[in-house]
Scaffold this motif. Sequence first.
Motif, PDB file in Angstrom:
ATOM      1  N   LEU A 265      39.488  21.806  37.372  1.00  0.00           N
ATOM      2  CA  LEU A 265      39.243  20.698  38.386  1.00  0.00           C
ATOM      3  C   LEU A 265      38.205  20.200  38.807  1.00  0.00           C
ATOM      4  CD1 LEU A 265      42.911  21.169  40.239  1.00  0.00           C
ATOM      5  CD2 LEU A 265      42.318  19.401  38.448  1.00  0.00           C
ATOM      6  N   GLN A 266      37.255  21.536  39.221  1.00  0.00           N
ATOM      7  CA  GLN A 266      35.856  21.264  39.522  1.00  0.00           C
ATOM      8  C   GLN A 266      35.204  20.589  38.306  1.00  0.00           C
ATOM      9  OE1 GLN A 266      32.845  22.979  38.756  1.00  0.00           O
ATOM     10  NE2 GLN A 266      33.856  24.224  37.217  1.00  0.00           N
ATOM     11  N   ALA A 267      35.294  21.181  36.948  1.00  0.00           N
ATOM     12  CA  ALA A 267      34.739  20.716  35.800  1.00  0.00           C
ATOM     13  C   ALA A 267      35.206  18.990  35.585  1.00  0.00           C
ATOM     14  CB  ALA A 267      35.156  21.336  34.669  1.00  0.00           C
ATOM     15  N   CYS A 329      34.477  17.727  51.434  1.00  0.00           N
ATOM     16  CA  CYS A 329      33.202  16.750  51.221  1.00  0.00           C
ATOM     17  C   CYS A 329      33.436  15.960  50.011  1.00  0.00           C
ATOM     18  CB  CYS A 329      32.119  17.706  50.978  1.00  0.00           C
ATOM     19  SG  CYS A 329      31.575  18.668  52.026  1.00  0.00           S
ATOM     20  N   GLY A 330      34.253  16.402  48.957  1.00  0.00           N
ATOM     21  CA  GLY A 330      34.616  15.553  48.009  1.00  0.00           C
ATOM     22  C   GLY A 330      35.566  14.231  48.219  1.00  0.00           C
ATOM     23  N   LEU A 331      36.615  14.544  49.213  1.00  0.00           N
ATOM     24  CA  LEU A 331      37.352  13.597  49.344  1.00  0.00           C
ATOM     25  C   LEU A 331      36.468  12.616  50.307  1.00  0.00           C
ATOM     26  CD1 LEU A 331      40.459  15.540  50.596  1.00  0.00           C
ATOM     27  CD2 LEU A 331      40.480  13.691  48.777  1.00  0.00           C
ATOM     28  N   ALA A 332      35.618  13.038  51.159  1.00  0.00           N
ATOM     29  CA  ALA A 332      35.014  11.957  52.002  1.00  0.00           C
ATOM     30  C   ALA A 332      34.017  11.126  51.232  1.00  0.00           C
ATOM     31  CB  ALA A 332      34.153  13.054  53.052  1.00  0.00           C
ATOM     32  N   GLY A 333      33.420  11.748  50.168  1.00  0.00           N
ATOM     33  CA  GLY A 333      32.736  10.973  49.167  1.00  0.00           C
ATOM     34  C   GLY A 333      33.337  10.168  48.436  1.00  0.00           C
ATOM     35  N   GLY A 353      27.216  15.786  45.904  1.00  0.00           N
ATOM     36  CA  GLY A 353      26.863  16.785  45.240  1.00  0.00           C
ATOM     37  C   GLY A 353      27.252  18.107  45.947  1.00  0.00           C
ATOM     38  N   ILE A 354      27.481  18.226  47.322  1.00  0.00           N
ATOM     39  CA  ILE A 354      28.124  19.112  47.665  1.00  0.00           C
ATOM     40  C   ILE A 354      29.247  19.748  47.232  1.00  0.00           C
ATOM     41  CG2 ILE A 354      28.791  20.254  49.953  1.00  0.00           C
ATOM     42  CD1 ILE A 354      26.822  18.378  51.608  1.00  0.00           C
ATOM     43  N   SER A 355      30.182  18.654  46.910  1.00  0.00           N
ATOM     44  CA  SER A 355      31.658  18.962  46.341  1.00  0.00           C
ATOM     45  C   SER A 355      31.447  19.430  45.084  1.00  0.00           C
ATOM     46  CB  SER A 355      32.603  17.519  46.366  1.00  0.00           C
ATOM     47  OG  SER A 355      33.621  17.681  45.727  1.00  0.00           O
ATOM     48  N   ASN A 356      30.502  19.348  44.186  1.00  0.00           N
ATOM     49  CA  ASN A 356      30.295  19.594  42.697  1.00  0.00           C
ATOM     50  C   ASN A 356      29.598  21.159  42.804  1.00  0.00           C
ATOM     51  OD1 ASN A 356      31.308  17.377  41.605  1.00  0.00           O
ATOM     52  ND2 ASN A 356      29.168  16.579  41.238  1.00  0.00           N
ATOM     53  N   CYS A 357      29.160  21.528  43.761  1.00  0.00           N
ATOM     54  CA  CYS A 357      28.938  23.014  44.017  1.00  0.00           C
ATOM     55  C   CYS A 357      30.123  23.938  43.996  1.00  0.00           C
ATOM     56  CB  CYS A 357      28.223  23.333  45.267  1.00  0.00           C
ATOM     57  SG  CYS A 357      26.511  22.532  44.714  1.00  0.00           S
ATOM     58  N   ALA A 358      31.227  23.218  43.650  1.00  0.00           N
ATOM     59  CA  ALA A 358      32.346  24.285  43.405  1.00  0.00           C
ATOM     60  C   ALA A 358      32.288  25.162  42.157  1.00  0.00           C
ATOM     61  CB  ALA A 358      33.643  23.516  43.209  1.00  0.00           C
ATOM     62  N   PHE A 359      31.211  24.750  41.363  1.00  0.00           N
ATOM     63  CA  PHE A 359      30.891  25.349  40.134  1.00  0.00           C
ATOM     64  C   PHE A 359      30.374  26.984  40.387  1.00  0.00           C
ATOM     65  CE2 PHE A 359      27.668  26.582  36.682  1.00  0.00           C
ATOM     66  CZ  PHE A 359      28.829  26.809  35.686  1.00  0.00           C
ATOM     67  N   PRO A 360      29.229  27.011  41.069  1.00  0.00           N
ATOM     68  CA  PRO A 360      28.808  28.220  41.358  1.00  0.00           C
ATOM     69  C   PRO A 360      29.745  29.491  42.112  1.00  0.00           C
ATOM     70  CG  PRO A 360      27.562  26.578  42.804  1.00  0.00           C
ATOM     71  CD  PRO A 360      28.405  26.051  41.809  1.00  0.00           C
ATOM     72  N   LEU A 361      30.707  28.464  43.095  1.00  0.00           N
ATOM     73  CA  LEU A 361      31.606  29.236  43.753  1.00  0.00           C
ATOM     74  C   LEU A 361      32.781  29.739  42.885  1.00  0.00           C
ATOM     75  CD1 LEU A 361      33.299  30.112  46.425  1.00  0.00           C
ATOM     76  CD2 LEU A 361      34.267  27.937  46.309  1.00  0.00           C
ATOM     77  N   ALA A 362      33.167  29.024  41.825  1.00  0.00           N
ATOM     78  CA  ALA A 362      33.927  29.623  40.765  1.00  0.00           C
ATOM     79  C   ALA A 362      33.574  30.922  40.009  1.00  0.00           C
ATOM     80  CB  ALA A 362      34.493  28.227  39.736  1.00  0.00           C
ATOM     81  N   LEU A 363      32.236  30.790  39.416  1.00  0.00           N
ATOM     82  CA  LEU A 363      31.840  31.876  39.010  1.00  0.00           C
ATOM     83  C   LEU A 363      31.436  33.047  39.924  1.00  0.00           C
ATOM     84  CD1 LEU A 363      28.783  30.182  37.079  1.00  0.00           C
ATOM     85  CD2 LEU A 363      30.893  30.713  36.287  1.00  0.00           C
ATOM     86  N   THR A 364      31.290  32.779  41.221  1.00  0.00           N
ATOM     87  CA  THR A 364      31.295  33.952  41.889  1.00  0.00           C
ATOM     88  C   THR A 364      32.630  34.603  41.788  1.00  0.00           C
ATOM     89  OG1 THR A 364      29.437  32.974  43.223  1.00  0.00           O
ATOM     90  CG2 THR A 364      30.780  34.718  44.198  1.00  0.00           C
TER      91      THR A 364
END
Length: 439
Positions: A265-267, A329-333, A353-364
């Motif tokens: 979903l983040q992708a 943040c994504g919903l607000a955007g 941009g903040i919402s799309n940073c779910a990618f490094p969170l997923a990797l972590t």
Amino acid sequence: MADEDLATLGPAAEPLTTSTTPPYDGTGRPASQGPGGDPVAGPAARWLPGLVIAGLVLAALNLRPAITSLGALMEEVRDGLGMSGTVAGLLTSVPALCFAAFGVAAPRLARRWGPGAIVCAGMAAIAVGVAVRPFAGGTGGFLAASALALAGIAVSNVLMPVVIKTWFPDRVGSMTGLYSMALALGTSLAAAVTVPMTAALGGSWRTGLSVWAALAAVAVLPWLVIARRRGTAVGAVAGAARPAEPAVRITSSPTAWALAVFFGLQATGAYITMGWMPQIFRDAGVPAGTAGVLLAVTMAMGVPLSFVLPRLASRMRHQGPLAVALGLCGLAGYTGLWLAPAAGAWAWALLMGISNCAFPLALTMIGMRSSSSAGVVKLSAFAQSVGYLISIPGPLLVGALYQHSGGWGLPIALMAGLMVPQIAVGVLAGRDRRIEDGG
């Protein structure tokens, strides 16, 4: 992907920390050894790790410009090739399809030829694909050449963490941060300068897209040297004795599925953003150059946050609150894009941009949800391959809705709606569980 391939490509099961008794060269290995314990003799012990760092940075810079440069010039490409909105949506879905299809092959290729050689081939494929696609003659040729470039991106995506863990076992966090920063920088740079650079080079979208091949060609050079040293092949340690790893049935783990759906979903959101956000702003009356800069701002948020989020997440027992914050943040955007896309453009770009940073969170979270090295590799392969498959329909649906509705209301509603399940599975994936324990 076979379990033996995953185990072969995984880092050794021993801890990543190293003894300080022998002299180390700053890569986590004795100065006389290369990855896998292979000897690195003479001056190579000093300069080769630096060359690997340069190769990592250059490779990361090339992993997104083929996508974001296209997003900045999508309207010109559609007009030039006579694409419908549905076909353009298919084009924005091709990255995820290629990442799922070609990424699966990366471990087997690396086992045979070594990660260095495959990354080198990946950079060459990016250079050729990006250079050829604007002149390939029609939509079919454009898609085929794009697929070649994306295949190079796919195998490099998968193997970069392997190279990092092999060459820098005691600096995985800092080197991953450097890699993530360079990736975000390449993404935002292509989004920001593609339109003005196209104008400076004569105004042809074909030139504006193909010029990015030069950056990929430069990235080939260090990997040619690295690839010549077969010690970069993680498969070189396949025969080494390892402690027994607990058996993991990855498809039976609720945590693994939650991570895969969260990753998918983040992708989806990321590729919709890269492919369509400039067009949303342009249709709202924002100039093309400004729309590209807005996408660059969105992508550039990943530069600092790629350092902050993993460190913050690793200190938390439950990463669910971070998934919730990013989702909100994504919903607000998306709400802002629907209500006032031009008036609040800069605010919406920052929030996205903040919402799309779910990618490094997923990797972590992938790294934290397993207690063994082999488990991490299995979980990463499963979450990313399934996740990219999940992300394929999103950009295509956005293109179809845009064409048939004649506006951005329905597509933005779809984007916002996908944030709700992303938040939910992010909370599930963030629980303090391990896949080896049946979590």
